[in-house]
Write a protein that holds these residues in place. Structure first.
Motif, short mmCIF file in Angstrom:
data_model
loop_
_atom_site.label_atom_id
_atom_site.label_comp_id
_atom_site.label_asym_id
_atom_site.label_seq_id
_atom_site.Cartn_x
_atom_site.Cartn_y
_atom_site.Cartn_z
N MET A 1 -8.70 -3.46 8.98
CA MET A 1 -7.77 -3.83 7.82
C MET A 1 -6.49 -4.50 8.38
SD MET A 1 -9.94 -3.64 5.25
CE MET A 1 -8.44 -3.88 4.00
N HIS A 2 -5.90 -5.50 7.94
CA HIS A 2 -4.68 -6.00 8.15
C HIS A 2 -3.64 -4.99 7.60
CE1 HIS A 2 -1.32 -8.18 9.75
NE2 HIS A 2 -1.06 -8.81 8.73
N LEU A 3 -3.22 -3.92 8.00
CA LEU A 3 -2.30 -2.89 7.39
C LEU A 3 -1.24 -2.53 8.00
CD1 LEU A 3 -5.36 -0.66 6.27
CD2 LEU A 3 -4.46 -2.59 4.66
N ALA A 4 -0.15 -2.40 7.45
CA ALA A 4 0.93 -2.06 8.16
C ALA A 4 1.94 -1.17 7.33
CB ALA A 4 1.90 -3.36 8.43
N VAL A 5 2.72 -0.14 7.89
CA VAL A 5 3.44 0.40 7.30
C VAL A 5 4.51 -0.26 6.35
CG1 VAL A 5 5.27 2.37 7.46
CG2 VAL A 5 3.39 2.10 9.16
N PRO A 6 4.75 0.22 4.89
CA PRO A 6 5.42 -0.48 4.14
C PRO A 6 6.69 -0.88 4.40
CG PRO A 6 3.99 1.11 2.91
CD PRO A 6 3.83 1.36 4.44
N SER A 7 7.46 0.20 5.29
CA SER A 7 8.70 0.07 5.53
C SER A 7 9.00 -1.18 6.64
CB SER A 7 9.31 1.36 5.82
OG SER A 7 8.78 1.83 7.18
N ARG A 8 8.03 -1.55 7.26
CA ARG A 8 8.00 -2.61 8.42
C ARG A 8 7.82 -3.98 7.61
NH1 ARG A 8 4.74 0.53 13.03
NH2 ARG A 8 5.97 2.27 13.25
N GLN A 9 8.36 -4.97 8.16
CA GLN A 9 8.02 -6.36 7.88
C GLN A 9 6.54 -6.78 8.25
OE1 GLN A 9 10.58 -9.21 9.02
NE2 GLN A 9 10.01 -10.99 7.88
N ARG A 159 -1.17 3.90 2.76
CA ARG A 159 -0.10 4.21 3.55
C ARG A 159 0.32 2.81 4.19
NH1 ARG A 159 -0.03 9.82 6.62
NH2 ARG A 159 -0.34 11.11 4.93
N GLU A 160 -0.58 1.88 4.47
CA GLU A 160 0.04 0.64 5.03
C GLU A 160 0.17 -0.32 4.26
OE1 GLU A 160 -2.00 2.09 9.24
OE2 GLU A 160 -2.65 0.38 8.44
N ALA A 161 0.51 -1.63 4.49
CA ALA A 161 0.88 -2.72 3.56
C ALA A 161 -0.22 -3.19 2.55
CB ALA A 161 1.63 -3.86 4.51
N ASP A 162 -1.41 -3.44 3.24
CA ASP A 162 -2.62 -4.25 2.62
C ASP A 162 -3.04 -3.17 1.57
OD1 ASP A 162 -4.74 -5.33 1.78
OD2 ASP A 162 -5.14 -6.37 3.76
N PRO A 163 -3.03 -3.59 0.32
CA PRO A 163 -3.38 -2.58 -0.78
C PRO A 163 -4.91 -2.08 -0.67
CG PRO A 163 -2.96 -4.60 -1.74
CD PRO A 163 -2.39 -4.85 -0.44
N ALA A 164 -5.49 -3.29 -0.21
CA ALA A 164 -7.34 -2.86 -0.14
C ALA A 164 -7.52 -2.13 -1.17
CB ALA A 164 -7.44 -2.32 1.31
N PRO A 165 -7.70 -2.85 -2.59
CA PRO A 165 -7.86 -1.74 -3.65
C PRO A 165 -9.36 -1.17 -3.58
CG PRO A 165 -7.91 -3.97 -4.08
CD PRO A 165 -7.12 -4.08 -2.85
N ALA A 166 -10.37 -1.98 -3.34
CA ALA A 166 -11.66 -1.54 -3.28
C ALA A 166 -11.68 -0.36 -2.24
CB ALA A 166 -12.60 -2.60 -2.71
N ILE A 167 -11.16 -0.27 -1.23
CA ILE A 167 -11.29 1.00 -0.42
C ILE A 167 -10.43 2.06 -0.98
CG2 ILE A 167 -10.66 1.81 1.86
CD1 ILE A 167 -11.06 -0.91 2.96
N ARG A 168 -9.49 1.85 -1.67
CA ARG A 168 -8.49 2.89 -2.17
C ARG A 168 -9.24 3.35 -3.23
NH1 ARG A 168 -2.22 1.34 -3.59
NH2 ARG A 168 -2.54 3.46 -4.28
N ARG A 169 -10.10 2.70 -4.01
CA ARG A 169 -10.82 3.35 -5.21
C ARG A 169 -12.19 3.95 -4.70
NH1 ARG A 169 -13.42 -0.33 -10.12
NH2 ARG A 169 -14.49 1.55 -11.43
#
Length: 229
Positions: A1-9, A159-169
């Motif tokens: 997943m293209h996910l990043a820590v929210p505090s980072r750009q 925890r990372e930027a991409d919400p990925a709702p399907a995985i979160r759910r």
């Protein structure tokens, strides 16, 4: 997943990077379907009772369809590894990176599982050993890798930027169900056989569902980026 820590750009992906989501999603979805090749046993005369046999007995070395099921297992392993490698190029967070590496390990251990097959089908041959050290070890590693991917991608989705709702759910739902069904398959290893085949096939279906969920998440991300740039 293209996910990043929210505090980072979050760096905007290039067109080339974004284009990897579609083939990765296709490969993972394909794996989710192919990985459940045990369904072929309903139309092939395998001689095994799905309720009381391990799926790996289908490609035990003395079984009539050994080559067929072993080949399909390798195809699934190559497919999931290729998809995870494509997705890994988009990972920007440590959780998602570790998750994709777990899926790569899942593919590698799946190949090892085929390279060290059961000698015979224990559910129909009394003299056949239930515990084949190498095969049992590789199978355990396969399980560990897929569970790690479920856990790590579920954490990354939160925890990372991409919400990925399907995985979160679905991650928090599929993971415990897959764990319970996997544990329910170990009876024969401790001298208590019976109905473990049902539990294992439920587990494999859940793994298939998980891969389809991840594929859906990748496809959804691609569509979102196509719409909003």
């Amino acid at each position: 997943m293209h996910l990043a820590v929210p505090s980072r750009q979050t760096r905007k992906p290039t067109r080339s990077e974004a284009s990897r989501d579609v083939p990765a999603a296709v490969l993972l979805a394909l794996t989710g379907l192919v990985y459940n090749d045990w369904l072929l046993a309903f139309v092939l005369p395998t001689g095994l009772d799905a309720r009381h046999s391990y799926v790996s007995e289908l490609y035990a070395t003395d079984q009539p369809f050994h080559a067929l099921f072993a080949t399909i297992e390798v195809i699934a392993a190559v497919s999931v590894t290729s998809g995870a490698l494509l997705a890994l190029r988009r990972a920007s967070g440590r959780w998602s990176s570790a998750a994709w590496w777990s899926l790569i390990a899942f593919g590698a251990f799946s190949v090892a599982d085929v390279l060290f097959p059961m000698r015979c089908a224990a559910s129909v041959e009394r003299s056949c050993e239930v515990v084949n050290t190498m095969h049992t070890t590789t199978s355990a590693l396969v399980h560990t890798a897929i569970f790690a991917s479920m856990f790590l991608l579920s954490v990354a989705a939160r925890r990372e930027a991409d919400p990925a709702p399907a995985i979160r759910r679905w991650g928090p739902v599929v993971l415990p169900c897959a764990l319970v069904s996997a544990v329910a398959t170990v009876g024969p290893l401790f001298g208590c056989p019976g109905w473990h085949g049902v539990a294992q096939r439920v587990h494999l279906l859940l793994v298939g569902v998980w891969l389809l969920v991840v594929a859906h998440a990748l496809r959804t991300r691609h569509r979102r980026e196509q719409c909003f740039g």
